[in-house]
Design a protein around this motif. Sequence first.
Motif, PDB file in Angstrom:
ATOM      1  N   ASP A   1      53.739  39.655  34.929  1.00  0.00           N
ATOM      2  CA  ASP A   1      53.707  41.003  35.504  1.00  0.00           C
ATOM      3  C   ASP A   1      55.046  41.708  35.357  1.00  0.00           C
ATOM      4  N   GLN A   2      56.146  40.970  35.547  1.00  0.00           N
ATOM      5  CA  GLN A   2      57.471  41.577  35.407  1.00  0.00           C
ATOM      6  C   GLN A   2      57.731  42.009  33.972  1.00  0.00           C
ATOM      7  N   ASP A   3      57.314  41.184  33.019  1.00  0.00           N
ATOM      8  CA  ASP A   3      57.593  41.470  31.611  1.00  0.00           C
ATOM      9  C   ASP A   3      56.625  42.470  30.984  1.00  0.00           C
ATOM     10  N   MET A   4      55.344  42.445  31.413  1.00  0.00           N
ATOM     11  CA  MET A   4      54.341  43.172  30.646  1.00  0.00           C
ATOM     12  C   MET A   4      53.441  44.102  31.447  1.00  0.00           C
ATOM     13  N   TRP A   5      53.585  44.159  32.744  1.00  0.00           N
ATOM     14  CA  TRP A   5      52.698  45.005  33.540  1.00  0.00           C
ATOM     15  C   TRP A   5      53.481  46.229  33.970  1.00  0.00           C
ATOM     16  N   ASP A   6      53.040  47.384  33.542  1.00  0.00           N
ATOM     17  CA  ASP A   6      53.798  48.626  33.723  1.00  0.00           C
ATOM     18  C   ASP A   6      53.847  49.099  35.172  1.00  0.00           C
ATOM     19  N   ILE A   7      52.753  49.008  35.886  1.00  0.00           N
ATOM     20  CA  ILE A   7      52.685  49.557  37.244  1.00  0.00           C
ATOM     21  C   ILE A   7      52.745  48.400  38.235  1.00  0.00           C
ATOM     22  N   ASN A   8      53.903  48.217  38.860  1.00  0.00           N
ATOM     23  CA  ASN A   8      54.119  47.107  39.768  1.00  0.00           C
ATOM     24  C   ASN A   8      54.417  47.528  41.203  1.00  0.00           C
ATOM     25  N   ASP A   9      54.737  48.785  41.407  1.00  0.00           N
ATOM     26  CA  ASP A   9      55.201  49.191  42.723  1.00  0.00           C
ATOM     27  C   ASP A   9      54.784  50.625  42.987  1.00  0.00           C
ATOM     28  N   PRO A  10      54.344  50.980  44.150  1.00  0.00           N
ATOM     29  CA  PRO A  10      54.104  50.125  45.312  1.00  0.00           C
ATOM     30  C   PRO A  10      52.865  49.246  45.094  1.00  0.00           C
TER      31      PRO A  10
ATOM     32  N   LYS B   1      49.740  49.057  42.125  1.00  0.00           N
ATOM     33  CA  LYS B   1      49.493  47.911  41.249  1.00  0.00           C
ATOM     34  C   LYS B   1      48.052  47.433  41.416  1.00  0.00           C
ATOM     35  N   MET B   2      47.594  47.303  42.663  1.00  0.00           N
ATOM     36  CA  MET B   2      46.223  46.853  42.910  1.00  0.00           C
ATOM     37  C   MET B   2      45.220  47.809  42.276  1.00  0.00           C
ATOM     38  N   ASN B   3      45.439  49.081  42.448  1.00  0.00           N
ATOM     39  CA  ASN B   3      44.534  50.072  41.877  1.00  0.00           C
ATOM     40  C   ASN B   3      44.497  49.972  40.358  1.00  0.00           C
ATOM     41  N   HIS B   4      45.656  49.779  39.742  1.00  0.00           N
ATOM     42  CA  HIS B   4      45.699  49.695  38.288  1.00  0.00           C
ATOM     43  C   HIS B   4      45.014  48.422  37.786  1.00  0.00           C
ATOM     44  N   ILE B   5      45.186  47.318  38.510  1.00  0.00           N
ATOM     45  CA  ILE B   5      44.478  46.085  38.167  1.00  0.00           C
ATOM     46  C   ILE B   5      42.974  46.341  38.255  1.00  0.00           C
ATOM     47  N   HIS B   6      42.554  47.038  39.302  1.00  0.00           N
ATOM     48  CA  HIS B   6      41.129  47.367  39.458  1.00  0.00           C
ATOM     49  C   HIS B   6      40.614  48.155  38.257  1.00  0.00           C
ATOM     50  N   LEU B   7      41.394  49.107  37.799  1.00  0.00           N
ATOM     51  CA  LEU B   7      40.979  49.891  36.633  1.00  0.00           C
ATOM     52  C   LEU B   7      40.810  49.006  35.401  1.00  0.00           C
ATOM     53  N   HIS B   8      41.740  48.077  35.206  1.00  0.00           N
ATOM     54  CA  HIS B   8      41.619  47.168  34.066  1.00  0.00           C
ATOM     55  C   HIS B   8      40.419  46.235  34.220  1.00  0.00           C
ATOM     56  N   LEU B   9      40.163  45.764  35.430  1.00  0.00           N
ATOM     57  CA  LEU B   9      38.970  44.955  35.673  1.00  0.00           C
ATOM     58  C   LEU B   9      37.707  45.741  35.335  1.00  0.00           C
TER      59      LEU B   9
ATOM     60  N   HIS C   1      43.364  39.069  35.485  1.00  0.00           N
ATOM     61  CA  HIS C   1      43.392  40.083  36.539  1.00  0.00           C
ATOM     62  C   HIS C   1      43.092  39.476  37.907  1.00  0.00           C
ATOM     63  N   ALA C   2      42.270  38.443  37.954  1.00  0.00           N
ATOM     64  CA  ALA C   2      42.047  37.735  39.214  1.00  0.00           C
ATOM     65  C   ALA C   2      43.355  37.084  39.677  1.00  0.00           C
ATOM     66  N   ALA C   3      44.090  36.501  38.740  1.00  0.00           N
ATOM     67  CA  ALA C   3      45.377  35.897  39.079  1.00  0.00           C
ATOM     68  C   ALA C   3      46.365  36.954  39.565  1.00  0.00           C
ATOM     69  N   GLN C   4      46.337  38.127  38.959  1.00  0.00           N
ATOM     70  CA  GLN C   4      47.219  39.207  39.416  1.00  0.00           C
ATOM     71  C   GLN C   4      46.907  39.605  40.855  1.00  0.00           C
ATOM     72  N   LEU C   5      45.618  39.768  41.155  1.00  0.00           N
ATOM     73  CA  LEU C   5      45.233  40.133  42.526  1.00  0.00           C
ATOM     74  C   LEU C   5      45.613  39.039  43.513  1.00  0.00           C
ATOM     75  N   ALA C   6      45.398  37.791  43.120  1.00  0.00           N
ATOM     76  CA  ALA C   6      45.769  36.677  43.993  1.00  0.00           C
ATOM     77  C   ALA C   6      47.268  36.668  44.240  1.00  0.00           C
ATOM     78  N   ASN C   7      48.029  36.843  43.187  1.00  0.00           N
ATOM     79  CA  ASN C   7      49.482  36.850  43.317  1.00  0.00           C
ATOM     80  C   ASN C   7      49.948  38.011  44.196  1.00  0.00           C
ATOM     81  N   LEU C   8      49.370  39.164  44.010  1.00  0.00           N
ATOM     82  CA  LEU C   8      49.753  40.351  44.771  1.00  0.00           C
ATOM     83  C   LEU C   8      49.519  40.171  46.270  1.00  0.00           C
ATOM     84  N   THR C   9      48.490  39.413  46.619  1.00  0.00           N
ATOM     85  CA  THR C   9      48.127  39.239  48.027  1.00  0.00           C
ATOM     86  C   THR C   9      48.442  37.839  48.539  1.00  0.00           C
TER      87      THR C   9
END
Length: 106
Positions: A6-15, A19-27, A70-78
């Motif tokens: 996420d730090q290296d390749m995910w553009d929208i990390n904050d707030p 990030k959650m919304n953008h992950i949802h869009l990709h899902l 994307h499931a891993a991203q959501l898990a990590n975020l929460t």
Amino acid sequence: MQVQYDQDMWDINDPDFSKMNHIHLHLSKTVGKLAAMVEPMDHKNHHDGDVDVHALAAVIGPIVADLVLHAAQLANLTDQNVGAALRSRYRDNASRFAPASIFADL
């Protein structure tokens, strides 16, 4: 590893909500790719045509990988443990659908 990805390749990390919304869009895009692939096959199946699900292996692999990523991203975020969450889901579903299965004891 997910944090580094996420730090290296995910553009929208904050707030976090952004990030959650953008992950949802990709899902949603990924599920749309799956739907676009399966929908014509559904028509073929409906009209008694043979559908070879295993022939999709090369195409479905990247879709499966994106769903897991994307499931891993959501898990990590929460602050969730993916393995623990999956075991819990297996156990909960077993209690409803297959209480005698090995999954009920996880």
